[in-house]
Design a protein around this motif. Structure first.
Motif, PDB file in Angstrom:
ATOM      1  N   VAL A   1      -0.848   2.641   5.137  1.00 26.06           N
ATOM      2  CA  VAL A   1       0.259   2.774   4.197  1.00 26.06           C
ATOM      3  C   VAL A   1       1.430   1.944   4.721  1.00 26.06           C
ATOM      4  CG1 VAL A   1       1.950   4.382   3.221  1.00 26.06           C
ATOM      5  CG2 VAL A   1      -0.446   5.055   3.419  1.00 26.06           C
TER       6      VAL A   1
ATOM      7  N   ILE B   1     -11.357   0.789  -3.124  1.00 21.22           N
ATOM      8  CA  ILE B   1     -11.216   0.166  -1.807  1.00 21.22           C
ATOM      9  C   ILE B   1     -12.120  -1.051  -1.670  1.00 21.22           C
ATOM     10  CG2 ILE B   1     -12.959   1.576  -0.626  1.00 21.22           C
ATOM     11  CD1 ILE B   1     -10.930   1.746   1.724  1.00 21.22           C
TER      12      ILE B   1
ATOM     13  N   SER C   1       2.254   8.661   2.238  1.00 22.00           N
ATOM     14  CA  SER C   1       2.671   8.079   0.969  1.00 22.00           C
ATOM     15  C   SER C   1       4.084   7.530   1.072  1.00 22.00           C
ATOM     16  CB  SER C   1       2.605   9.122  -0.156  1.00 22.00           C
ATOM     17  OG  SER C   1       3.369  10.271   0.192  1.00 22.00           O
TER      18      SER C   1
ATOM     19  N   ARG D   1     -11.501   6.694  -1.524  1.00 22.94           N
ATOM     20  CA  ARG D   1     -12.071   5.408  -1.911  1.00 22.94           C
ATOM     21  C   ARG D   1     -11.141   4.601  -2.809  1.00 22.94           C
ATOM     22  NH1 ARG D   1     -15.413   3.915   1.510  1.00 22.94           N
ATOM     23  NH2 ARG D   1     -16.103   2.338   0.024  1.00 22.94           N
ATOM     24  N   ARG D   2      -9.927   5.080  -3.049  1.00 18.70           N
ATOM     25  CA  ARG D   2      -8.981   4.361  -3.898  1.00 18.70           C
ATOM     26  C   ARG D   2      -7.665   4.154  -3.158  1.00 18.70           C
ATOM     27  NH1 ARG D   2     -10.943   3.712  -8.853  1.00 18.70           N
ATOM     28  NH2 ARG D   2      -8.957   3.080  -9.752  1.00 18.70           N
ATOM     29  N   ILE D   3      -7.062   2.994  -3.391  1.00 18.54           N
ATOM     30  CA  ILE D   3      -5.793   2.636  -2.763  1.00 18.54           C
ATOM     31  C   ILE D   3      -4.728   2.502  -3.846  1.00 18.54           C
ATOM     32  CG2 ILE D   3      -4.568   0.924  -1.371  1.00 18.54           C
ATOM     33  CD1 ILE D   3      -6.717   2.312   0.203  1.00 18.54           C
TER      34      ILE D   3
ATOM     35  N   CYS E   1      -1.476   0.869  -4.976  1.00 11.72           N
ATOM     36  CA  CYS E   1      -0.686  -0.319  -4.656  1.00 11.72           C
ATOM     37  C   CYS E   1       0.581  -0.336  -5.506  1.00 11.72           C
ATOM     38  CB  CYS E   1      -1.503  -1.594  -4.910  1.00 11.72           C
ATOM     39  SG  CYS E   1      -2.971  -1.729  -3.869  1.00 11.72           S
TER      40      CYS E   1
ATOM     41  N   VAL F   1       0.854  -1.183   0.000  1.00 10.91           N
ATOM     42  CA  VAL F   1       0.000   0.000   0.000  1.00 10.91           C
ATOM     43  C   VAL F   1       0.890   1.233   0.000  1.00 10.91           C
ATOM     44  CG1 VAL F   1      -1.749   1.307   1.255  1.00 10.91           C
ATOM     45  CG2 VAL F   1      -1.865  -1.198   1.191  1.00 10.91           C
TER      46      VAL F   1
ATOM     47  N   HIS G   1      -3.239   6.248   0.312  1.00 10.50           N
ATOM     48  CA  HIS G   1      -4.669   6.038   0.539  1.00 10.50           C
ATOM     49  C   HIS G   1      -5.381   7.310   0.101  1.00 10.50           C
ATOM     50  CE1 HIS G   1      -8.360   4.664   2.236  1.00 10.50           C
ATOM     51  NE2 HIS G   1      -7.822   3.754   3.018  1.00 10.50           N
TER      52      HIS G   1
ATOM     53  N   GLU H   1      -8.973  -3.176   7.437  1.00 11.12           N
ATOM     54  CA  GLU H   1      -8.537  -1.786   7.443  1.00 11.12           C
ATOM     55  C   GLU H   1      -7.065  -1.712   7.059  1.00 11.12           C
ATOM     56  OE1 GLU H   1      -8.682   2.182  10.336  1.00 11.12           O
ATOM     57  OE2 GLU H   1      -9.015   0.185  11.187  1.00 11.12           O
ATOM     58  N   LEU H   2      -6.744  -0.822   6.149  1.00  6.33           N
ATOM     59  CA  LEU H   2      -5.400  -0.776   5.586  1.00  6.33           C
ATOM     60  C   LEU H   2      -4.631   0.456   6.036  1.00  6.33           C
ATOM     61  CD1 LEU H   2      -6.202  -1.850   1.913  1.00  6.33           C
ATOM     62  CD2 LEU H   2      -5.490  -3.291   3.834  1.00  6.33           C
TER      63      LEU H   2
ATOM     64  N   ARG I   1      -4.272  -9.716   3.641  1.00  7.93           N
ATOM     65  CA  ARG I   1      -3.200  -8.828   4.077  1.00  7.93           C
ATOM     66  C   ARG I   1      -2.200  -9.645   4.856  1.00  7.93           C
ATOM     67  NH1 ARG I   1      -2.647  -6.912   8.906  1.00  7.93           N
ATOM     68  NH2 ARG I   1      -4.865  -6.975   9.423  1.00  7.93           N
TER      69      ARG I   1
END
Length: 346
Positions: free
Chosen positions: A64, A53, A232, A38-40, A42, A32, A35, A61-62, A80
């Protein structure tokens, strides 16, 4: 799997141990990287994949820095991988929720500038967070060019816990940055935390993270302005990766009893000699801590911050636990209601 490419974004052999033969055939690992609502984003080491997502719901739950497995064909989340470390805090404001900051971090650069921002009590908060997360802390005193006596601030910071490494740097001076390169070598993940305006983005660029916009500080009170707005991952020139984080105006600890105890180990040790087991260290007869303060063995500020942080983390942990229990009961109620409605239809 191309482990050479994965190594560029922090992959270690310990993560391979979590993969089954079937997963190695039918899935591939990604990290990851950011974040965005609504988009991750990768990362594979060779490309970036932006996924909704909803496509990763199975991974939970993710944060970074997390490592995920994606299906080779559909690119949907499979799982995960277990985290080596997780840095989290109580979410800012009145919400009783935990906010994930970064996962699978090896070293935490706690950045504090050599001006009005320098504060021992705030540093102790970050150190407790690092200790609880089982992450190696390095205090980085930035903007050393603004301070006439950088050695004094370095000494004050280094006294907070035994063996703490403290570096004073002017991020624009390549010579000052050399001591930090060791922690940024290949296979290592470093995270930056600190208040707004302490120079995290400038520090990240000096470590080789690429161009990041920067802003100055207000001259009247040295308060900073937000530059980084999302967490990030950036690849560094020394071979490691860095997780840049937005400036924290508020760092509330939650469920951090072990971390606080390790940062204030001398207070905990003294408390064992108090006459009463339930001593509150507020002047009771036979209080070993009060005696240590009176003799100069213990700084009164240390005791005040220990009591404050210990009470805070316990209070926040309780409120977060209660919120989770309420959400769990509410979820069960919704399931029961849905089931009852479906039975009526038939």
């Amino acid at each position: 799997m191309d482990y050479r490419q994965l190594g560029k974004i922090g992959w270690k052999t310990c993560f391979s141990a979590h993969l089954t033969e079937e997963q190695e055939r039918n899935a591939f690992p990604v990290r990851v990287g950011a974040h965005f609502g609504r988009r991750i984003l990768c990362l594979t080491g060779s490309e970036e994949i932006a996924l909704p997502i909803e496509q990763l719901d199975v991974c939970g739950e993710l944060a970074v820095g997390d490592w995920l497995l994606l299906d080779n064909e559909s690119r949907r989340g499979v799982s995960r991988l277990p985290r080596e470390s997780l840095i989290s805090r109580k979410a800012a404001g009145v919400k009783s929720q935990t906010q994930l900051i970064a996962a699978n971090v090896d070293t935490l650069f706690i950045v504090c500038s050599c001006n009005h921002d320098f504060n021992q009590s705030r540093l102790e908060r970050y150190l407790a967070l690092a200790s609880e997360s089982h992450v190696n802390p390095i205090v980085v005193l930035s903007k050393a060019d603004l301070c006439e006596d950088r050695d004094s601030l370095r000494q004050q910071a280094s006294q907070l816990i035994s063996g703490l490494i403290v570096e004073t740097v002017d991020a624009r001076d390549s010579g000052d940055m050399e001591p930090l390169a060791y922690w940024c070598r290949s296979g290592q993940t470093v995270a930056l935390v600190g208040s707004s305006g302490v120079g995290k983005s400038t520090l990240a660029m000096s470590l080789g993270a690429g161009p990041i916009s920067t802003q100055g500080i207000r001259e009247d009170d040295s308060k900073g302005r937000h530059t980084t707005t999302v967490r990030s991952i950036h690849c560094l020139s020394a071979g490691g990766v860095l997780i840049d984080t937005p400036g924290m105006r508020e760092l509330q600890l939650a469920d951090c009893e072990e971390g606080v105890a390790e940062v204030f180990d001398e207070v905990v040790s003294l408390a064992e000699d108090c006459h009463f087991r339930d001593c509150s260290h507020q002047g009771e007869l036979g209080c070993a801590i009060a005696a240590a303060i009176e003799s100069g063995e213990l700084d009164a500020r240390r005791l005040r911050n220990y009591l404050k942080l210990n009470a805070e983390q316990a209070r926040n942990a309780q409120s977060i636990h209660e919120r989770r229990e309420q959400d769990k009961k509410l979820g069960q109620f919704y399931k029961m209601t849905l089931s009852a409605n479906q039975k009526r239809k038939y």
